[in-house]
Write an enzyme that holds these catalytic residues in place. Structure first.
Site, short mmCIF file in Angstrom:
data_model
loop_
_atom_site.label_atom_id
_atom_site.label_comp_id
_atom_site.label_asym_id
_atom_site.label_seq_id
_atom_site.Cartn_x
_atom_site.Cartn_y
_atom_site.Cartn_z
N SER A 181 11.59 -12.68 -3.31
CA SER A 181 12.92 -12.42 -3.88
C SER A 181 14.00 -12.95 -2.95
CB SER A 181 13.12 -10.93 -4.12
OG SER A 181 13.59 -10.28 -2.95
N GLY A 182 15.23 -12.99 -3.44
CA GLY A 182 16.36 -13.45 -2.65
C GLY A 182 17.19 -12.34 -2.07
N ASP A 234 -4.26 -8.25 8.79
CA ASP A 234 -3.20 -7.94 9.74
C ASP A 234 -3.24 -6.50 10.24
OD1 ASP A 234 -2.55 -7.11 7.19
OD2 ASP A 234 -0.46 -7.74 7.26
N CYS A 261 0.83 -1.20 0.00
CA CYS A 261 0.00 0.00 0.00
C CYS A 261 0.86 1.25 0.00
CB CYS A 261 -0.91 0.02 1.23
SG CYS A 261 -1.90 -1.47 1.40
#
EC number: 6.3.5.4
Length: 644
Positions: free
Chosen positions: A363-364, A100, A2
């Site tokens: 992602s890494g 959440d 967001c």
């Protein structure tokens, strides 16, 4: 994911201009194209743009507690929200949603500013408690999610996910900070907590901010730091086994979503490890994507394909035109301040590709900083051992002289570039590391800037950024110290900023399981020899992954995610570079020594020197000046530069 914005009147309870708040909020529509809402009450205004990921039907923001006295706007994900919601419900709190975000307001009611200690995830949020008359901001521990703030001349406090929303306020003064300019030309980005503007700051990772009516300055508190607390005793085999358990658990919690999910797969160790864990956790093939380049020196797609084949992923590959010059000005607008990592271009394209198929991608990022994967760490330890043999008073004149006499050899392998090594050995450890990571070294920046700009710096040097963090580093060993420095500067200021803006430009949420703070804490306590073992970085990680990944993925040389700047500037971008560096935009600032700009251009384009990185840094600064700095009511750019 967001975008959030907020306005807070510190001097009273004046009505918030909803039109201004709406305009600020809309400038972040790319961060949340699904919904946008505003909330105002006397003295307070919040705005939110939503990209629906969890509780798609009822997770709208701004979101309130039971009686409406606490309101929050939130950007990010809290992965342990379900267990927190269960705990808070047992304490008497009532939940109306299954998202959440609602956990934040009830956690604030229960634990106050220490609620952030309970959150596991990536987050930036602003919260207003009417009963306590308290504005509270927080940013996650590693700085995965951005948060900017500033104080306007009339006492209005302003915050947002991106600088462009702050810049949209008509009373924000766009004056550049001379210290931030010095930092930018050293690092290629503006390190936390500064921005390029005098009147705006970044909330540092692992920090909270509190502000109440009548206060002219907010109160900042650091709630977390990388501990580097050694494990009592752990063998290499035990570390490998536990690392896989912890990695799998981190990846598992990052799979939480109600929308299509996938992963970036570059062909490097870190992204391949994440995909391997995902494949073992998910009941369906993983959506993976990568981009390829025509030049084999920059192309890792064959290694990505090996991992995709092994785990039968739904793999998408897209060939990227390396002459992708249209992005230069677009990137300047996206990043809102000068940003010189040229890999932002392929990062933008891989995010664009991913968004065609998924809304969330893992992602890494973070593996190199966590596990000592950068080659520069090995060189720094070598140089530090040399430093320990001779006192600085002896080294400085000896190696300083050798560094000045030895010829520059940009074309040679690093081992033969003795000039840079001599220059590093003439410095202390922190200054030596600064020398190794600087895009423009001290002597180059000395020549780059005009005499008047040097006066405005008043002796400030960009190395002070690293010194500030080094003074707070909880450990003394050389490897952990530079890892700590990178996680406080390069990781957040470059890597995470690059990915956040590139992904959110396409309304794509990127998650980074290697930066789960519990995993980071555990890895930080491993013996340094488990991370850098001889010449092998990420040693324990690679050994642990041998059953999961091919050896030529694990043990090949690191390639990075780069573009061929040197040839661009001698070919298709030659005229554009000339126009930018020799044009009026840079000259009118009064910042630069124009003769040195001309010298760099001539030497690079003739092939005598490789100035590609400094030239790209200048090109992106010029693009920033054209695309971000000007406003209709501003005067000459010469008047926009003041010392902070």
């Amino acid at each position: 994911m967001c975008g959030i914005v907020g306005l807070f009147d510190t001097r009273g309870k004046n009505e918030i201009d909803r039109q201004v708040l709406w305009r600020m909020n809309q400038l972040q529509i790319h961060r949340g194209p699904d919904e946008g809402e505003l909330y105002t009450e006397p003295g307070v205004g919040f705005g939110h743009r939503r990209l629906s990921i969890m509780d798609v039907s009822s997770g709208q923001q701004p979101l309130f507690n039971e009686d409406g006295s606490v309101v929050v706007v939130f950007n990010g994900e809290i992965y342990n929200f379900q267990e927190l919601a269960t705990e808070l419900a047992a304490l008497g709190h009532t939940f109306r949603t299954h998202c959440d975000t609602e956990v934040i307001v009830h956690a604030w009611e229960e634990w106050g500013e220490y609620c952030v200690d309970r959150f596991r995830g990536m987050f930036a949020f602003g919260l207003w408690d009417r009963n306590q008359e308290t504005l509270f901001l927080a940013r996650d521990r590693l700085g995965i999610k951005p948060l900017y703030y500033g104080m306007l001349g009339d006492g209005t406090f302003i915050f947002a996910s991106e600088l462009k929303a702050v810049l949209a306020h008509p009373d924000f003064i766009r004056e550049m900070d001379a210290h931030a300019i010095e930092d930018y030309f050293a690092y290629g980005y503006v390190p936390e907590p500064k921005t390029i503007f005098r009147h705006a700051l970044k909330l540092s990772p692992g920090h909270t901010l509190k502000l109440s009516p009548g206060q002219s300055m907010p109160r900042l508190r650091q709630y977390w730091d990388i501990p580097f607390t050694p494990h009592d005793s752990i063998s290499m085999q035990e570390a490998q086994e536990e690392l896989i358990v912890r990695l799998r658990e981190s990846v598992k919690i990052h799979l939480m979503t109600e929308v299509p999910l996938g992963a970036f797969l570059s062909g490097g160790v870190d992204s391949s490890a994440v995909v391997a864990m995902m494949a073992n956790l998910m009941g369906e093939p993983v959506n993976t994507c990568s981009i390829s380049f025509g030049d084999p020196a920059f192309n890792e797609s064959q290694y990505a394909q090996k991992v995709a084949d092994r785990y039968h992923t739904r793999h998408a590959v897209e060939r990227v035109d390396q002459d992708d010059f249209e992005l230069i000005d677009k990137l300047a607008f996206l990043y809102d301040e000068p940003f010189a990592d040229s890999s932002a271009m392929p990062t933008y394209r891989v995010c664009e590709l991913a968004r065609k198929r998924v809304t969330v991608a893992l992602s890494g990022d973070g593996g190199d900083e966590n596990l000592a994967g950068y080659r520069r760490y090995r060189w720094h330890l070598y140089e530090d051992r040399m430093r320990s043999m001779l006192p600085l008073g002896f080294r400085k004149p000896l190696f300083g002289l050798l560094g000045s006499l030895y010829p520059k050899a940009d074309w040679a392998p690093k081992v033969l570039r003795a000039k840079s090594t001599f220059e590093a050995l003439a410095r202390d450890s922190v200054e030596g590391y600064f020398h190794s990571v600087s895009i423009m070294k001290d002597k180059m920046r000395q020549r780059l800037f005009s005499a008047s700009f040097h006066r405005s710096l008043q002796g400030y040097q960009a190395v002070e950024v690293l010194r500030m963090h080094a003074d707070k580093c909880p450990v003394d060993d050389a490897l952990s110290r530079v890892q700590y420095l990178d996680m406080k500067t390069y990781l957040v200021g470059d890597i995470l900023t690059k990915v956040d803006r590139a992904s959110m430009a396409h309304a794509l949420e990127v998650r980074v399981p290697l930066l789960d703070h519990k995993l980071v804490e555990w890895i930080s306590g491993l013996p340094v020899s488990f991370k850098l073992h001889g010449h092998e970085g990420k040693y324990v990680f690679k050994k642990a992954l041998e059953p999961y990944l091919p050896n030529d993925v694990l043990y090949r040389d690191k390639m990075g995610f780069s573009v061929p700047l040197a040839s661009w500037f001698r070919g298709p971008l030659r005229q554009r570079l000339n126009d930018a560096l020799m044009g009026s935009v840079l000259a009118d600032t009064g910042i630069f020594n124009q003769a040195f700009l001309k010298e760099m251009l001539d030497q690079h384009q003739s092939g005598r020197r490789d100035y590609s990185a400094p030239l790209w840094t200048l090109l992106m600064f010029e693009s920033f000046l054209r695309n971000v700095l000007p406003v209709e009511h501003s005067g000459s750019r010469k008047n926009d530069l003041k010392v902070a």
